[in-house]
Write a protein that holds these residues in place. Structure first.
Motif, short mmCIF file in Angstrom:
data_model
loop_
_atom_site.label_atom_id
_atom_site.label_comp_id
_atom_site.label_asym_id
_atom_site.label_seq_id
_atom_site.Cartn_x
_atom_site.Cartn_y
_atom_site.Cartn_z
N TYR A 53 30.10 45.41 38.59
CA TYR A 53 28.86 46.09 38.05
C TYR A 53 27.07 46.21 38.46
N THR A 54 26.05 45.97 37.93
CA THR A 54 24.94 46.20 37.71
C THR A 54 24.11 46.20 36.68
N TYR A 81 22.27 42.48 40.44
CA TYR A 81 23.06 43.87 41.47
C TYR A 81 24.22 42.30 42.52
N PHE A 281 28.97 50.15 39.95
CA PHE A 281 28.23 49.49 41.12
C PHE A 281 29.26 49.99 42.20
N VAL A 289 22.87 52.30 46.28
CA VAL A 289 22.71 52.00 45.71
C VAL A 289 23.81 52.97 44.56
N THR A 291 25.23 54.41 41.20
CA THR A 291 25.53 53.99 39.70
C THR A 291 25.87 55.17 39.09
#
Length: 296
Positions: A53-54, A81, A281, A289, A291
């Motif tokens: 995860y971010t 990140y 992520f 990236v 998301t």
């Protein structure tokens, strides 16, 4: 006297209603041995979980005087990140003391991160099979060491189930823990945990840690060469939440107490972090990236 008896009867009836509820008697607490064994199997460090995860971290530090009043404070906000390389988070500072950084400052951080990423990528591409196996072995050893610490916690602490509480709409079981006198820890993590007592709230359905409150029983060295020491009586707090209905991740963390450097320079501090805006992520590289909005 009659009025006192009437009020006493009302209180007793109200308490009975609270304990019985609309659906009958209060549920008995789970069998401690079975429950704690489930918890032991489920424990994992958030370091490994956060690779997925971010998120946003809001960090605050306050310096306190002898009466607990704030003398000085600072705050920082980070966008965090993950990386293809576990443990290599990119903590992008986006605001300081409530003021957002300029685009120039943000771009400079990104440039330095790209350089670090490129350097790691070059190193990784030049590694032979033996080096890759060695890296995987180190990763596996970290996981084994984490598990050894978990196993030792359940050996070194007296853990007692004491009640039940609802947190964020979920039923949790409350356990108190304190180190057993005379136990000699084996792992480095165990040597730290031996100096801590506290209370934990465990999600009854998922058998996952929801909240923990701790108190330091003895002074403890921290940092390089243990030159800084956290003082006895310092307290900690940590809470997690379930994200996307699938994974438990940090929500809040705090520390309050006194720290001394070289046994001379001391400061009473209050440190806290809030973790929000979790998003699933995935990366091909750290610059690409994708998301998926998560639950705050």
């Amino acid at each position: 006297m009659r009025g006192l008896r009437v009020r006493g009867a009302i209180v007793a009836l109200g308490l009975s209603g609270f304990l019985l509820g609309q659906d009958g008697p209060a549920r008995p607490l789970p069998d401690p041995r079975v429950f704690l064994e489930d918890v032991r199997r489920n424990i994992r460090s958030d370091g490994f979980l956060l690779d997925q995860y971010t998120f946003t971290e809001e960090f605050t530090e306050r310096r306190l005087d002898a009466k607990g009043r704030v003398k000085k404070s600072r705050s920082e906000t980070y966008e965090v990140y993950p990386s293809y390389e576990p443990g290599k988070l990119y903590r992008r500072l986006v605001a300081r003391n409530g003021k957002r950084l300029s685009e120039t400052e943000l771009a400079e951080q990104d440039r330095k991160q790209e350089e670090r990423t490129a350097k790691r990528e070059r190193r990784r591409s030049s590694e032979d099979e033996a080096a890759r196996r060695k890296q995987l072995a180190r990763k596996e050893e970290r996981r084994r060491e984490e598990q050894r610490v978990v196993e030792e916690v359940f050996l070194m602490d007296e853990i007692v189930v004491v009640g039940r509480e609802t947190i964020d709409g979920r039923s949790t079981v409350i356990v108190d823990f304190t180190p057993k006198p005379g136990y000699r820890p084996i792992t480095e993590g165990g040597k730290v945990i031996q100096k801590i007592q506290g209370r934990a709230w465990i999600d009854e359905e998922d058998r996952q840690l929801v909240r923990i409150e701790t108190r330091l029983l003895d002074n403890m060295g921290v940092g390089p060469a243990r030159v800084a020491r956290l003082q006895r009586g310092s307290s900690g707090y940590f809470q997690r939440r379930k994200v996307n209905g699938e994974i438990w991740l940090p929500a809040e963390a705090s520390f309050r107490g006194e720290a001394k450097l070289l046994l001379v320079f001391g400061a009473r501090v209050e440190i806290s972090s809030r973790y929000t805006d979790y998003r699933k992520f995935s990366v091909g590289t750290e610059e690409e990236v994708v998301t998926e909005k998560g639950t705050n």
